[in-house]
Design an enzyme around this catalytic site. Structure first.
Site, PDB file in Angstrom:
ATOM      1  N   ALA A 190      40.966  36.658  30.056  1.00 54.08           N
ATOM      2  CA  ALA A 190      40.423  37.500  31.245  1.00 54.08           C
ATOM      3  C   ALA A 190      41.533  37.397  32.380  1.00 54.08           C
ATOM      4  O   ALA A 190      41.654  38.291  33.056  1.00 54.08           O
ATOM      5  CB  ALA A 190      39.149  37.196  31.776  1.00 54.08           C
ATOM      6  N   ALA A 191      42.053  36.419  32.715  1.00 48.97           N
ATOM      7  CA  ALA A 191      42.838  36.130  33.767  1.00 48.97           C
ATOM      8  C   ALA A 191      44.183  37.099  33.870  1.00 48.97           C
ATOM      9  O   ALA A 191      44.730  37.468  32.644  1.00 48.97           O
ATOM     10  CB  ALA A 191      43.645  34.554  33.979  1.00 48.97           C
ATOM     11  N   PRO A 192      44.662  37.723  35.017  1.00 56.75           N
ATOM     12  CA  PRO A 192      44.098  37.546  36.239  1.00 56.75           C
ATOM     13  C   PRO A 192      42.932  37.895  36.775  1.00 56.75           C
ATOM     14  O   PRO A 192      42.443  37.883  37.649  1.00 56.75           O
ATOM     15  CB  PRO A 192      45.235  38.096  37.158  1.00 56.75           C
ATOM     16  CG  PRO A 192      45.985  39.081  36.220  1.00 56.75           C
ATOM     17  CD  PRO A 192      45.627  38.368  34.640  1.00 56.75           C
ATOM     18  N   GLY A 193      42.480  38.935  35.997  1.00 58.18           N
ATOM     19  CA  GLY A 193      41.040  39.512  36.188  1.00 58.18           C
ATOM     20  C   GLY A 193      40.764  40.883  36.919  1.00 58.18           C
ATOM     21  O   GLY A 193      39.660  41.108  37.150  1.00 58.18           O
ATOM     22  N   LYS A 195      40.830  43.527  34.747  1.00 58.27           N
ATOM     23  CA  LYS A 195      39.844  44.364  33.969  1.00 58.27           C
ATOM     24  C   LYS A 195      38.495  43.535  34.019  1.00 58.27           C
ATOM     25  O   LYS A 195      37.376  44.289  33.564  1.00 58.27           O
ATOM     26  CB  LYS A 195      40.528  43.794  32.509  1.00 58.27           C
ATOM     27  CG  LYS A 195      41.824  44.585  32.120  1.00 58.27           C
ATOM     28  CD  LYS A 195      42.209  44.630  30.573  1.00 58.27           C
ATOM     29  CE  LYS A 195      43.930  45.089  30.647  1.00 58.27           C
ATOM     30  NZ  LYS A 195      44.669  44.257  31.066  1.00 58.27           N
ATOM     31  N   CYS A 334      49.712  44.719  25.877  1.00 53.18           N
ATOM     32  CA  CYS A 334      50.758  45.524  26.524  1.00 53.18           C
ATOM     33  C   CYS A 334      52.091  45.461  25.782  1.00 53.18           C
ATOM     34  O   CYS A 334      53.284  45.424  26.652  1.00 53.18           O
ATOM     35  CB  CYS A 334      51.052  45.124  28.028  1.00 53.18           C
ATOM     36  SG  CYS A 334      51.083  43.352  28.404  1.00 53.18           S
TER      37      CYS A 334
END
Length: 796
Positions: A190-193, A195, A334
């Site tokens: 999840a980081a940096p957050g 999404k 990405c």
């Protein structure tokens, strides 16, 4: 191990500093002089060339040959900034209006890109015109004086959570999850957050003030420091429906009552932790972010994608195991590399069989320009192009896996160890690929990486070798270097349903997305049989290597085979749980040993150490999650603020301090989060929770004293306000202004005398002041003292 962590942190800081300096000073070029037409300040565009990068993607035919120049030209340009409006915030309609009527017109003269006709515009493919595209890079926003007011607007709104500044293509994967208000959602990396924040926006978008959605988000990251960044990012949302955990994504714990606490099954509503939606945005080479982080041009090498492939498969398979039947998982990177994209999706489909389907979502987000996934590609290992696993040199077969190729078929002459691959003979886990070739355990597959939102990964010894050799033409007669002469495989899987976002299609970064749906539980008997076969095969191969077929040996009895990601069988969960229990028991054993040693020296010190160990909970260094059950304190809070019975407090309040006499902060959790916490406690706290819930009460100190020792938190006020009946004032606009303007106001000095009387009648402690007039309902928290002095206030 500690030194390794320090080196990893140092490398991440180094990469971060480099990313902050992108598109600024180029250390490789001499400063430009005024005589040469420069400004004499030493600024030069960042170098945007990498021969190996161009050769690789041209060989992969990532775009048609006639589009190659346009593709590369766009990649070399700075990325336009973008942001998204939080539709769940109170003022989002006002923000939309300000953008449409004010900034869109005032910035018309600032168009500077041939591809753009407008300075700012909404992204047509994002629902509700909530996402906006700017005709400026981040550096231009900072440096252009004409954009100063707009830049300040963006910073201020981002800080309070009304908007989120995020790359446009990075907003795409959550949209394909089709999130519903009652879904349990997992963000695996999840980081940096950004999404995660987007997912929280989705579940809160249709809720009314004071009402929590039934949905829940679990945001996970492997790195503790990045978890802190994730917490900071999501704190702007002020949500009670979020849990932040700290685990390796490929080993995310399974929480099943049937396995760990069968006697509690009848009394628990939640039997096991499964998710309706999973976002699997895995760590990747990040070459799709070259426009945003142009240092990628310097650091990119062939080994980056190859080195991450195995980890990406493991994470994705673990996600499938945690997914409910009928649930949807989005796999995304990405990166433009098919080894990290289509190859991973193909391996998932092969392992899962008919239990998982790759969805055709071409009818969703029709305005989004996307291209179909590839069905044929090659693999490049150092200076060689490889069309199939048969082309891989013998000593490289455990580094270049069969799953990297379109068919996924391997050869039978692969040796478990040897060559340039380092094998840890103490490794507990060893993953097996489809052909039975053992590959090194999960600890050896790690690459210094964060998540797929940046390109600072790929820092292993093998990748360094690939970097030094990536531009070589040939290394010997056994290597194939001509891309056109390679006979490539074609996948028979429907990989065309995957989506590729290409930069020059819509002036964006690059991204890859695949949407998977779980149709049925994974075949337990098939998985067990495969695991048995792999275990026997791995033992045979280990024995072969020990007889001279490899330079290193692995004792067969130390090999433990695990098929990553399968949660439908107890076999895999048992191994994972044994590993976790072993790790935690080691920590506890060391702590207990220290306590025993302390007893012989000092009984008082021993008691302190024991108390500290107990307060630490299961996970060392992480505060435990404790349900707050101090009835006297809860009753005083309810009585002081007049909280209605319709607002459920019992079972919804948690703290991170087991000593109720020293609790400083109390957090509120939603019903869905509460159920997960109950389950986690029953199964032995398998989740390592770093943050959760919404801060709703804070301990206050007052010289004059207050009937209630806890004040309202500004973060929790919007949720609690509809249920408060005491300690509330409604101020006129002028008195509201005076409260903001002056530090001390005497009660008789208020313009509205009635307001002054009501203020003087308040009990000592925290109160809420609401603007009475107009459409804006501004809320302020005050702590008035007996002398009418406003000693503290917070706004929300």
């Amino acid at each position: 191990m500690g030194g390794g962590r320090k080196r990893g942190r140092s490398q991440r800081r180094h990469f971060k500093q480099e990313r902050e300096n992108v598109w600024k000073d180029n250390p490789r070029r001499p400063p430009a002089s005024a005589g040469e037409g420069g400004e004499g300040n030493g600024w030069q565009p960042f170098a945007t060339e990498n021969l190996a990068f161009e050769a690789y993607y041209k060989g992969q035919q990532i775009v048609p040959e006639e589009e190659w120049d346009a593709f590369m030209s766009m990649l070399r340009k700075p990325l336009p900034a973008a942001f998204r409006i939080n539709a769940s915030c109170q003022f989002y309609q006002d923000i939309c209006s300000q953008l449409e009527n004010d900034f869109r017109k005032s910035l018309e003269s600032e168009v500077s890109d041939d591809h753009e006709k407008e300075a700012i515009r909404p992204l047509a493919w994002y629902p509700g015109n909530l996402a906006w595209h700017l005709n400026f890079s981040r550096m231009q926003l900072r440096r252009n004086q004409a954009l100063e007011s707009f830049h300040e607007f963006l910073k201020q709104e981002n800080e309070v959570g009304n908007i989120t500044r995020q790359e446009a293509v990075s907003m795409v994967p959550p949209l394909f999850l089709n999130v519903q208000p009652d879904h349990h959602i997992l963000d695996m990396c999840a980081a940096p957050g950004s999404k995660t924040f987007q997912l929280l926006e989705m579940i809160h978008q249709s809720t009314k003030p004071g009402v929590l959605p039934t949905a829940m988000v679990v945001a996970n990251d492997v790195d503790v420091q990045r978890c802190n960044l994730l917490i900071h990012q999501t704190k702007r949302m002020c949500t009670a429906n979020l849990i932040v955990t700290n685990h390796e994504a490929q080993n995310f714990p399974g929480c099943s009552l049937a396995k760990f606490c069968p006697e509690a099954c009848a009394e628990s509503k939640l039997q096991r932790l499964e998710f309706d939606r999973i976002l699997c945005d895995v760590p990747c080479s990040g070459d799709g972010t070259a426009r945003k982080a142009p240092d990628m041009w310097r650091t990119w090498n062939i080994g980056m994608g190859n080195g991450l492939h195995r980890l990406q498969v493991e994470i994705a398979m673990r996600g499938i195991g945690l997914l409910k039947v009928g649930g949807r998982m989005v796999y995304s990177t990405c990166s433009m590399n098919p080894v990290e994209n289509e190859a991973v999706v193909g391996e998932i489909l092969r392992r899962c069989g008919d239990s998982v389907e790759l969805l055709d979502v071409s009818n969703e987000l029709p305005e989004l320009i996307r291209r179909p996934g590839l069905r044929t590609w090659k693999v490049r290992d150092r200076a060689s192009w490889l069309g199939s696993h048969n082309d891989v040199l013998h000593y490289r077969k455990n580094a270049i896996l069969p799953s990297m190729f379109p068919s996924g078929k391997g050869t039978t002459d692969s040796c478990t160890v040897g060559g340039s691959v380092e094998v840890n003979i103490n490794a507990v886990d060893a993953d097996m690929n489809e052909s039975g070739d053992m590959v090194e355990g999960k600890e050896e597959t790690k690459i210094a990486t964060s998540d797929s939102n940046n390109g600072d990964n790929a820092n292993t010894e093998e990748i360094k070798q690939d970097e030094s050799e990536s531009v070589k033409v040939s290394r010997g007669s056994d290597e194939k270097t001509d891309s056109a002469s390679i006979v490539t495989e074609h996948s028979n899987l429907p990989l065309h349903r995957c989506m590729r976002i290409i930069p020059h299609d819509q002036n964006s970064g690059a991204f890859f997305i695949a949407v998977l749906q779980k149709l049925s539980p994974l075949n337990e008997s098939l998985v067990v049989e495969v695991m048995k076969g792999e275990r026997s095969t791995s033992k045979d191969k280990a024995l072969k290597c020990s007889n001279g077929q490899g330079s290193d040996t692995v004792p067969a009895e130390e090999i433990s085979v695990q098929q990553p990601g399968v949660d439908d069988t107890h076999v895999l969960v048992e191994q994972q749980n044994r590993d976790m229990d072993t790790e935690i028991s080691k920590d506890k054993s060391s702590e207990e040993a220290k306590v025993v040693a302390g007893e012989a020296q000092n009984d008082q010190a021993t008691r302190r150490d024991k108390r500290k160990t107990q307060n630490q909970g299961r996970w060392r260094g992480v505060d435990p999650v404790i349900f707050f059950k101090d009835e006297a304190t809860i009753r005083s809070i309810v009585s002081f603020y007049g909280i209605k019975d319709s607002f459920a407090l019992e079972g919804h309040l948690v703290t991170r301090n087991p000593d109720t006499n020293h609790v400083k902060r109390i957090y509120y959790v939603s019903k869905s989060v509460k159920e997960v916490l109950d389950l986690n406690l029953k199964v032995g706290e398998r989740l390592k929770i770093t943050s959760l819930g919404l801060k709703i009460f804070e301990r206050q100190s007052s010289k004059e004293g207050s009937p209630c020792t806890f004040r309202l938190s500004s973060e929790g006020l919007p949720l609690l306000l509809p249920y408060i009946t005491k300690q509330i004032l409604y101020a006129s606009a002028i008195d509201f202004q005076h409260l903001l303007q002056y530090r001390i106001i005497k009660f008789p000095d208020f313009v509205d005398a009635k307001f002054g009387e009501q203020a003087s009648a308040l009990l000592q402690g925290c109160c809420v002041v609401i603007l009475r007039e107009g459409k804006l309902h501004s809320l302020f928290l005050f702590e008035p003292s007996i002398r009418s002095e406003l000693s503290q206030f917070d706004c929300s």
